[in-house]
Design a protein around this motif. Structure first.
Motif, short mmCIF file in Angstrom:
data_model
loop_
_atom_site.label_atom_id
_atom_site.label_comp_id
_atom_site.label_asym_id
_atom_site.label_seq_id
_atom_site.Cartn_x
_atom_site.Cartn_y
_atom_site.Cartn_z
N PHE A 161 5.68 -11.32 4.28
CA PHE A 161 6.46 -10.00 3.41
C PHE A 161 5.16 -9.11 3.51
CE2 PHE A 161 4.48 -7.15 -0.36
CZ PHE A 161 6.11 -7.11 -1.19
N SER A 162 3.74 -9.73 4.30
CA SER A 162 2.86 -8.20 4.91
C SER A 162 3.06 -7.86 6.02
CB SER A 162 1.74 -9.24 4.77
OG SER A 162 0.78 -9.68 3.86
N LEU A 163 3.92 -8.78 6.91
CA LEU A 163 4.19 -7.92 8.37
C LEU A 163 5.15 -6.71 7.79
CD1 LEU A 163 5.52 -11.23 9.78
CD2 LEU A 163 3.61 -10.20 10.65
N PHE A 164 5.92 -6.14 6.68
CA PHE A 164 6.78 -5.34 6.51
C PHE A 164 5.16 -3.86 5.96
CE2 PHE A 164 10.22 -8.87 6.42
CZ PHE A 164 10.42 -8.06 7.44
N LEU A 165 4.86 -4.69 4.51
CA LEU A 165 3.31 -3.86 3.94
C LEU A 165 2.27 -3.89 4.60
CD1 LEU A 165 5.28 -3.21 0.32
CD2 LEU A 165 4.93 -0.90 1.84
N ASP A 166 1.83 -3.47 5.83
CA ASP A 166 0.63 -3.76 6.08
C ASP A 166 -0.04 -3.70 5.88
OD1 ASP A 166 0.45 -1.86 7.19
OD2 ASP A 166 1.57 -2.66 9.19
N ASP A 167 -1.47 -3.80 5.53
CA ASP A 167 -3.36 -3.50 5.39
C ASP A 167 -2.96 -1.65 5.51
OD1 ASP A 167 -3.07 -5.03 3.68
OD2 ASP A 167 -5.12 -6.39 4.80
N GLU A 168 -2.47 -1.53 7.12
CA GLU A 168 -3.28 -0.57 7.13
C GLU A 168 -2.54 0.64 7.03
OE1 GLU A 168 -1.45 2.26 11.15
OE2 GLU A 168 -1.06 0.20 11.16
N LEU A 170 -1.01 0.05 3.54
CA LEU A 170 -1.80 0.11 2.35
C LEU A 170 -2.85 1.15 2.20
CD1 LEU A 170 -0.79 -3.45 1.20
CD2 LEU A 170 0.59 -1.33 0.34
N GLN A 171 -3.44 0.36 3.06
CA GLN A 171 -4.97 1.18 2.63
C GLN A 171 -4.84 3.02 3.27
OE1 GLN A 171 -8.09 0.26 2.81
NE2 GLN A 171 -8.76 2.25 2.51
N GLU A 172 -3.81 3.34 3.29
CA GLU A 172 -2.74 4.83 3.88
C GLU A 172 -2.82 5.84 2.27
OE1 GLU A 172 -2.00 8.27 5.66
OE2 GLU A 172 -3.97 6.50 6.32
N ILE A 173 -1.97 4.41 1.24
CA ILE A 173 -2.21 4.50 -0.24
C ILE A 173 -2.71 4.72 -0.57
CG2 ILE A 173 -0.50 4.27 -1.37
CD1 ILE A 173 1.24 2.88 -0.15
N VAL A 174 -4.02 3.95 -0.91
CA VAL A 174 -4.93 3.80 -1.87
C VAL A 174 -6.42 5.41 -0.99
CG1 VAL A 174 -7.57 2.92 -1.60
CG2 VAL A 174 -4.98 1.34 -1.51
N VAL A 175 -6.36 5.69 -0.24
CA VAL A 175 -6.74 7.44 0.73
C VAL A 175 -5.94 7.92 -0.64
CG1 VAL A 175 -8.12 8.65 1.81
CG2 VAL A 175 -8.07 6.07 2.40
N HIS A 176 -5.25 8.00 -0.13
CA HIS A 176 -4.73 9.20 -0.70
C HIS A 176 -4.72 9.63 -2.66
CE1 HIS A 176 -3.38 10.90 2.23
NE2 HIS A 176 -2.80 9.85 2.92
N SER A 177 -4.32 7.52 -3.32
CA SER A 177 -4.46 7.68 -4.30
C SER A 177 -5.68 7.78 -5.31
CB SER A 177 -3.92 6.32 -4.85
OG SER A 177 -2.83 6.10 -4.41
N ASN A 178 -6.74 7.31 -4.17
CA ASN A 178 -8.55 7.74 -4.95
C ASN A 178 -8.61 9.16 -4.95
OD1 ASN A 178 -8.43 5.17 -4.78
ND2 ASN A 178 -9.71 4.73 -3.35
#
Length: 539
Positions: A161-168, A170-178
């Motif tokens: 599952f993480s091969l599709f939605l990797d931490d890279e 997810l971190q991009e989403i976290v930055v813009h959401s913050n």
């Protein structure tokens, strides 16, 4: 002429059925019949054929002349394949259907037009007889699809599952959401109870885990109050985060930098473009498709404001965001997808239509000589077939009434279920038309079969191939619907993010089942394992 009917004895039948194929007499396959003789063959019932039982029917007749009786024998069985060379044995046919391809079996020829040559309104020439220089059917020589070497590092379900939605990403989403959260904190600074702390990747994974669990339990249309209810809700929701925090994350989730969006105004998908392209690139990187691909439309349900919202009346949702999917026929894996953003956002080359462009673009990463693409009448055309043929790809699809369809085909009156075909020598194309009922006809354009024949219940090999390969996107859509996490929202980027999660859930399960170390596991159990691994750090 006196006629007498004789039947084979028990020993003779056993000798025919269980004799090795190499010793079978050629006369048993097709009987020789003279002008003065008549051959009577007992028809086999369809139920006997479907149950895979062997049947032998024989008729022997006498002549009235002085030379004595002349015996003519016709034998049909379903066990030795040499006794029936025009059809596959049932067991072999079933295994062929699982692979999504047809063997070049020959059957009864279909109807022909009266003229030797006809032409469409645009001058395209079609011949009555097939091109003798071409084989009846091209057989693809591409290995079945499967995971690439990029999946070798995955050892757990959540790793796939993480091969599709990797931490890279997810971190991009976290930055813009913050960034959005910081704006809300300035508005709620007088409210000390507001939980407006920043998000991190671990909490975002827990949020995604709750969405996946809601898809498993069909809670995607349930209110958050009921989901977090101590009596009715799942305890996992309450253990991962509070109801208020979950609602807040849905509100502040962002996927791009809103301050630079004006610079990307030409791209209608700008609010979620980076996430979409990243996930699609992972889908293409992790799986190598097999010989047959299907291109078709899918509608992501959405009724809010969206500049490219579509209305498709024959879809259950009616309104939503249209996606053009490319799926592998054998495993139904979604290899690539392109969202439809409107006519004015697509550059259509001269001589092509919008449907043709939306077939070429998602299939472009998989151009390989010998691969086939199946489409419906929105995409299929002769220019598309020629563009794919230049890349070594073959096309099979239903066709609308076009200028290159001759009236001798479109206006020809046929018995119901009968078919007629014409052949284009210049581009090696076959056009088949079947009379479905008294008023409706279905036309098929094919660059793979060059001499169609009836192989099963008045269906031609072109129809059989199309029926076997057209369902890949539909089956993927069914798998999407059974584990759907899309929640009610007025923001189309968030709706499309839910759709991305649906794609990842289906593709990760297909990828898991295709791996050599995988164990037999229902998809519900597979998704539960993902949920527990995503939510465990938050519990």
């Amino acid at each position: 002429m006196a006629k007498h009917q004789h039947f084979l004895g028990y020993d003779q039948i056993n000798s025919l059925l269980f004799e090795p194929e190499s010793d079978v007499d050629d006369n048993l396959e097709v009987a020789d019949i003279s002008d003065d003789e008549e051959l009577y063959v007992a028809e086999l019932e369809e139920s006997v054929l479907e149950e895979d039982e062997s049947a032998v029917d024989t008729k022997v007749e006498d002549d009235d002349d002085d030379e004595g009786p002349i015996a003519s024998v016709f034998t049909t069985t379903t066990l030795p394949s040499a006794l029936n060379s025009h059809a596959l044995p049932p067991q072999e046919e079933r295994s062929t259907k699982r692979r999504g391809e047809l063997q070049p079996a020959r059957g009864a020829p279909i109807n022909r037009i009266e003229e030797d040559m006809v032409q469409g309104r645009d001058g395209t020439l079609w011949h009555k007889e097939p091109n003798p220089a071409l084989p009846p059917m091209f057989t693809p020589r591409i290995e079945p699809g499967g995971p690439t070497s990029s999946v070798s590092s995955a050892r757990r379900v959540v790793d796939i599952f993480s091969l599709f939605l990797d931490d890279e990403i997810l971190q991009e989403i976290v930055v813009h959401s913050n960034v959005r959260l910081a704006l809300l904190r300035s508005r709620y600074h007088h409210n000390g109870n507001a939980d407006l702390r920043d998000i991190d990747v671990r909490e975002l994974k827990g949020f995604i885990g709750i969405l996946v669990m809601s898809a498993i339990r069909n809670d995607n249309h349930t209110t958050t109050k009921d989901m977090w209810d101590p009596m009715e809700g799942n305890p996992l929701y309450r253990c991962t985060m509070s109801e208020h925090r979950f609602a807040l994350l849905m509100r502040v989730l962002r996927f791009d930098d809103s301050t630079t969006r004006a610079e990307r105004w030409k791209d209608r998908l700008a609010p979620i473009r980076k996430v979409w392209d990243h996930v699609m690139a992972n889908c293409r990187r992790l799986y190598s498709p097999g010989p047959h691909l299907t291109v078709d439309k899918q509608l992501v349900a959405f009724r809010g404001r969206c500049p490219f919202k579509m209305y498709i009346p024959n879809k259950p949702a009616k309104y939503g965001i249209k996606l053009v999917l490319t799926c592998d026929v054998d495993t139904h894996y979604m290899c690539n997808a392109i969202p439809y953003l409107g006519k004015d956002t697509v550059e259509v080359p001269r001589g092509l239509t919008l449907g043709e462009v939306f077939t070429m673009n998602p299939v472009a990463p998989f151009h390989r000589r010998g691969r086939t693409v199946t489409t419906d009448n929105f995409f299929t055309s002769i220019p598309l077939a020629l563009a794919l043929e230049r890349e070594g790809v073959y096309l099979c699809g239903t066709l609308r009434q076009k200028p290159y369809v001759p009236k001798q085909i479109s206006e020809k009156v046929l018995p119901i279920k009968d078919s007629v075909a014409v052949f284009n020598y210049e581009h090696n194309l076959t056009l088949q038309c079947q009379q479905v009922n008294r008023t409706k006809k279905v036309m098929l354009l094919n660059s793979l079969h060059h001499n169609p024949s009836e192989v099963e219940k008045r269906k031609t090999d072109i129809q059989m191939f199309y029926n076997l390969t057209k369902r890949a996107v539909d089956i993927f859509d069914q798998m999407w619907a059974t584990s759907n996490c899309i929640r009610k929202t007025r923001r189309w980027p968030l709706c499309l993010f839910y759709g991305i999660l649906n794609i990842v859930m289906v593709n990760s399960y297909i990828l898991y089942t295709s791996m050599p170390f995988s164990k037999s596991m229902p998809r519900r159990t597979f998704l539960k394992d993902i949920v527990f691994d995503l939510c465990a750090p938050q519990v």
